[in-house]
Design an enzyme around this catalytic site. Structure first.
Site, PDB file in Angstrom:
ATOM      1  NE  ARG A  72      -3.476   0.120   2.712  1.00  0.00           N
ATOM      2  CZ  ARG A  72      -4.113   0.284   3.880  1.00  0.00           C
ATOM      3  NH1 ARG A  72      -4.241  -0.739   4.717  1.00  0.00           N
ATOM      4  NH2 ARG A  72      -4.600   1.442   4.222  1.00  0.00           N
ATOM      5  CG  ASN A 104      -7.571   9.183   3.669  1.00  0.00           C
ATOM      6  OD1 ASN A 104      -8.424   8.335   3.972  1.00  0.00           O
ATOM      7  ND2 ASN A 104      -7.817  10.168   2.835  1.00  0.00           N
ATOM      8  CG  HIS A 121      -8.061   5.756  11.517  1.00  0.00           C
ATOM      9  ND1 HIS A 121      -9.132   5.635  10.656  1.00  0.00           N
ATOM     10  CD2 HIS A 121      -8.594   5.862  12.757  1.00  0.00           C
ATOM     11  CE1 HIS A 121     -10.250   5.656  11.359  1.00  0.00           C
ATOM     12  NE2 HIS A 121      -9.960   5.793  12.635  1.00  0.00           N
ATOM     13  CB  CYS A 129       9.830  -0.924  18.242  1.00  0.00           C
ATOM     14  SG  CYS A 129      10.059  -2.473  19.118  1.00  0.00           S
ATOM     15  CB  CYS A 155      13.065  -2.554  17.287  1.00  0.00           C
ATOM     16  SG  CYS A 155      13.505  -1.255  18.451  1.00  0.00           S
ATOM     17  CB  CYS A 158      14.094  -3.831  22.064  1.00  0.00           C
ATOM     18  SG  CYS A 158      12.556  -3.889  21.121  1.00  0.00           S
ATOM     19  N   PRO A 222     -19.714  10.513  -4.073  1.00  0.00           N
ATOM     20  CG  PRO A 222     -18.382   9.138  -5.402  1.00  0.00           C
ATOM     21  CD  PRO A 222     -18.356  10.007  -4.218  1.00  0.00           C
TER      22      PRO A 222
END
Ligand code: BV8
Ligand code: ZN
Length: 257
Positions: A72, A104, A121, A129, A155, A158, A222
């Site tokens: 994505r 988005n 979001h 991490c 990460c 860690c 729409p």
């Protein structure tokens, strides 16, 4: 132009002192970024996104979920802001006060010049991490094919797996973003909701909060959505056509003053 942008919408935006623009996946559809539920390109159809966009899915198969988000992110990297994104930035530059609140996780609003979109979001560009939450670098551009599994990076602090910086289903929204969105929405005089199905909570509450505090609500979509009932004006059309027409009708063009 008239049928696209009724006089009432022009008047509401022209007299707005504080506008909240609330956007969903439909905002980026004309940039070629798949929405969640459009039959043809909808992410839901192909991957059952609701099942993949969860921390459980990441625990079960980190490479599948990380690969999905990297796929994505590669689509977003190849996409460009569309005239709708530019019109949003033009509105922000012209209305004295307000906020852009987006569901988005792409960066098209930023690339269109919006100064500080509130990402309810999260973002595809803020991996962290999964264990210590330390921010991780955005991997250099790979071109993962749709559905290819890509093991997540580790990460640096860690060595736990790195996760996408998005909010998954069942996860709380970032407190700061939600507070900023509610603060702006409860004191705006106009809320412009663009390209969202209005089905995912608590983000879907935003237009209702605005209406409850007395703001006018304009919807650009729409299709019909549950937000039709909340909107004072429903502009039935694609964002990349309707928003520039709205800006043109109010201010005669999209380049900010
Ligand atoms: C939480 C990031 C609790 C990840 C996303 C039952 C009832 C109510 C709520 C729930 C329930 N069961 C579960 C819940 C909670 C759940 C929820 O709401 N589920 C829904 C499905 C019922 N919500 C959550 O889990 C949230 N967290 O509740 O936590 C909690 C509290 C405290 C402590 C711990 C836990 C978290 C939700 C966030 C999920 N993450 N995205 C990722 O990207 O992978 S959601 C994702 O889908 C989007 O971000 C967006 O928010 C949502 C819907 O997508 P839209 O943006 O609306 O896009 P969609 O495809 O749906 O629609 C596109 C629209 O555009 C359409 O209307 C179309 O007509 C229109 N369009 C198309 N082309 C155009 C256009 N418009 C304009 N122009 C065009 N050209
Ligand atoms: Zn860590």
């Amino acid at each position: 132009m008239g049928q696209l942008v009724p006089r009432e919408a022009v008047a509401l935006l022209g007299q707005a002192r504080r506008v909240v623009i609330f956007t969903g996946a439909g905002m980026s559809a004309e940039s070629g970024v798949p929405t969640f539920r459009d039959a043809l390109t909808g992410l839901w159809q192909r991957f059952d996104a609701q099942a993949l966009a969860t921390s459980q899915a990441f625990r079960d198969d980190p490479a599948l979920v990380w690969g999905w988000y990297e796929w994505r992110r590669s689509i977003v990297g190849r996409a460009r802001p569309n005239p709708g994104h530019l019109a949003v930035a033009a509105i922000e530059a012209r209305v004295p006060d307000g906020a852009l609140v987006t569901q988005n996780v792409d960066d098209l609003h930023e690339r269109a010049g919006s100064p500080a979109p509130v990402h309810l979001h999260g973002s595809l560009f803020a991996p962290r991490c999964v264990a210590c939450a330390h921010p991780a670098p955005v991997p250099a551009e790979e071109e993962p094919a749709e559905g290819r599994r890509v093991p997540p990076p580790r990460c640096a602090h860690c060595s736990a797996p790195v996760r996408p910086g998005v909010v998954w289903f069942g996860e709380a929204l970032p407190q700061e973003a939600l507070a900023a969105a509610v603060e702006a929405t409860s004191s705006c005089d106009l809320l412009l909701t663009v390209g969202t199905s209005g089905l995912v909570y608590p983000a879907a509450e935003i237009p209702q909060v605005a209406a409850r505090f007395g703001a006018a609500v304009i919807q650009v979509n729409p299709e019909e959505t549950p937000l039709d009932a909340v909107a004072d004006v429903n502009l039935r059309g694609p964002a990349a056509r309707v928003l520039p027409a709205l800006v043109e009708a109010v201010w005669g063009g999209t380049d900010p003053a």
